[in-house]
Scaffold this active site. Structure first.
Site, mmCIF file in Angstrom:
data_model
loop_
_atom_site.group_PDB
_atom_site.id
_atom_site.type_symbol
_atom_site.label_atom_id
_atom_site.label_comp_id
_atom_site.label_asym_id
_atom_site.label_seq_id
_atom_site.Cartn_x
_atom_site.Cartn_y
_atom_site.Cartn_z
ATOM 1 N N GLU A 111 1.042 -0.983 0.117
ATOM 2 C CA GLU A 111 -0.124 0.049 -0.109
ATOM 3 C C GLU A 111 0.912 1.077 0.114
ATOM 4 O O GLU A 111 1.039 2.023 0.870
ATOM 5 C CB GLU A 111 -0.984 -0.030 1.219
ATOM 6 C CG GLU A 111 -1.917 -1.162 1.017
ATOM 7 C CD GLU A 111 -2.810 -1.542 2.176
ATOM 8 O OE1 GLU A 111 -2.777 -0.722 3.181
ATOM 9 O OE2 GLU A 111 -3.281 -2.688 2.270
ATOM 10 N N GLU A 146 -9.217 3.973 4.320
ATOM 11 C CA GLU A 146 -8.705 3.199 2.933
ATOM 12 C C GLU A 146 -8.856 4.073 1.685
ATOM 13 O O GLU A 146 -10.010 4.579 1.345
ATOM 14 C CB GLU A 146 -9.781 1.969 2.650
ATOM 15 C CG GLU A 146 -9.707 0.847 3.689
ATOM 16 C CD GLU A 146 -8.592 -0.409 3.485
ATOM 17 O OE1 GLU A 146 -8.010 -0.070 2.462
ATOM 18 O OE2 GLU A 146 -8.917 -1.264 4.131
#
Ligand code: 0X9
Ligand code: ZN
Length: 522
Positions: free
Chosen positions: A169, A379
């Site tokens: 990520e 997110e």
């Protein structure tokens, strides 16, 4: 829990290889049109979940054998990226807009060197493979005693921003570093930044999982590695894989000590699973860094950035319930979403983590459950923007948005908690500390039944008034009249003669004024 038994040919290949040949790995969207089909995918052993839309689909990173098997049991799927581990897709962060480890390290130390009055760099440790350090930046306006650099000033509210629990990520490293730079660049010219730097303490950890993040970038990015470098068989080879979805490492976002492994649902006890929770609660060096920090520093709120999926997720993860502070979480999420809406023209989905899927031992449940810290997971991004690895051109717009998200959130935290800290003895002239500022607290309890307590701070002894108004602007109760004492003042008012409803209370002190809402409910 429903679990399908998947049959694999164990290849014992290193995950750095492309799994070419007959079991090519792809990024795919698997459709699950009801709750049961959805749950059976999300909690399935060995299935590497990338993102979800509950009751609709689950994005996965999966070998063709797994996709074939799913198709054989009635699931349909489409490729988001066929052969997603292909070396041809790897840009290499060092040559692109994303930071590699050396660039991150030098940017962090340059930031601290160039802003030596407000920015302090700490090395908090490393992971099993010791490939890089877990750095934190601490931003505030006084010089810490060097050996006590992680100790905080008890008179200031502390906030924490963490990136990269999950190796794949990388956008989360960019946004957290970007906010540190934003604070330094805009101090002292921006008054909100000035207040945050002078009256609060901001801890920023851009990369909690440097081992995994560095590995994810070996030979260029897109290894889709999720976990840390826990070496299950202790053979000195990290990141060993036995076919995609069956590899070494601990999922750091399942390893925290609060309700670790709860009900064996929402994390996996199987060492090779993508959501392996580790050999014991808090076993991992990376989670221990956060736990150590949270035990020493009085954080009031925290953000944990992940990708991808466009969510703002609040407690709980381990049970299907909202927390006692749900109203506060909802308010904080709305503050964040307002900024997101301004940038994207749409909101992120703000809900309980459990509404996405259950997790246990995650950061947010730990921070809130163990320490009462208002923590949410954000997110970032969607599959359309590239999922885990958006194009370089998307880094700038994302950071512009998250800089403002973090700024607005920190300012909200100050409004919520700042006056309490001012109240706890942070008088003018104290060092380290801030001068008393004008601040109005939220009344308590809120909603109020009969009696409410109103607290506020004023920078000097001053005339003024605190009164409650109905929504038409009519004064319905005078709570207090000055002169008010320099520092913190508190008054109790009997509101039992007011009908249930929403009111506004307003403090005027000299040329300063502030107003907040109070709900009367009986
Ligand atoms: O599974 C996670 O740890 C997070 N998603 S990610 O795709 N980045 O791995 C989500 C955690 C949020 N909490 C819950 N869903 N309970
Ligand atoms: Zn994540």
């Amino acid at each position: 829990m429903k679990r399908a038994i998947l049959v694999f040919t164990f290849t014992f290949a290193a995950c750095g290889s492309a799994f070419a040949g007959d079991d090519v790995v792809s990024w795919a969207r698997v459709y699950a049109d009801d709750g049961e089909a959805y749950a059976s995918l999300v909690y399935r052993e060995g299935l590497d979940v990338a993102s979800v839309s509950p009751g609709e689909y689950v994005d996965v990173i999966a070998p063709q054998s797994t996709l074939d098997e799913l198709a054989g049991t009635g699931y349909s799927y489409e490729y988001l990226q066929f052969d997603c581990l292909s070396p041809e897709l790897r840009g290499g962060r060092g040559y692109s807009g994303y930071h590699n480890y050396d660039e991150l390290e030098s940017d962090l130390s340059n930031l601290a060197d160039n802003n030596e009055d407000i920015c302090w760099l700490m090395n908090l440790g490393d992971g099993h493979a010791d490939m890089g350090n877990i750095y934190a930046l601490k931003i505030h306006d006084y010089e810490p005693v060097p050996e006590e650099v992680v100790l905080n000033d008890p008179n200031k509210p502390d906030i924490l921003i963490v990136g990269c629990h999950h190796a794949r990520e990388p956008m989360t490293v960019e946004v957290t570093l970007s906010f540190a730079e934003f604070l330094c660049q805009n101090y002292p010219s921006n008054s909100t930044v000035k207040n945050i730097v002078e009256n609060m303490e901001t801890f920023i950890i851009p990369c909690l999982n440097p081992d995994g993040w560095i590995y994810d970038d070996v030979e260029g990015s897109r290894h889709y590695w999720r976990k840390n470098a826990y070496d299950y068989d202790d053979d000195g080879n990290y990141f060993e894989d036995q076919g995609w979805g069956y590899g070494e490492g601990v999922d750091l976002n399942r390893n925290y000590t609060y309700q670790w492994g709860y009900d064996d649902y929402g994390s996996s006890p199987v060492w090779s699973d993508p959501t392996y929770r580790g050999p014991s609660a808090g076993s991992e060096p990376e989670t221990q860094v956060i736990i150590g920090l949270a035990e020493r520093v009085d954080f009031v709120s925290a953000l944990s950035f992940h990708s991808y999926g466009e969510w703002i997720l609040r407690p709980w993860g381990y049970i299907d319930q909202y927390s006692d502070d749900n109203a506060k979480f909802v308010e904080m999420s709305a503050v964040i979403n307002n900024v997101i809406y301004d940038h994207l023209g749409r909101n992120y989905t703000a809900c309980g983590g459990w509404e996405m899927y259950n997790t246990n031992g995650d950061f947010v449940d730990y921070m809130y459950g163990e320490h009462d810290i208002l923590a949410v997971t954000i997110e970032l991004n969607s599959s359309g923007q590239g999922g885990f690895y958006p194009d370089d051109s998307w880094i700038g717009p994302t950071c512009d948005m998250t800089d403002e998200v973090c700024l607005t959130w920190a300012d909200w935290v100050w409004d919520e908690f700042g006056s309490v800290y001012v109240a706890s003895g942070n008088g003018a002239g104290d060092e380290p500390g801030a001068a008393v500022v004008f601040a109005l607290e939220q009344s308590r309890p809120n909603p109020a039944r009969d009696v409410a307590v109103f607290g506020f701070s004023v920078p000097e002894t001053i005339d003024g008034e605190l009164a409650v108004y109905d929504i038409t602007g009519r004064k319905v109760e005078t709570v207090a009249e000055g002169p008010f004492d320099e520092g913190y003042n508190e008054y109790t008012a009997d509101l039992s003669n007011l009908p249930s409803g929403v009111y506004v209370y307003r403090l005027v002190a000299g040329s300063d004024s502030a107003a907040k809402k109070i709900v009367v409910n009986r």
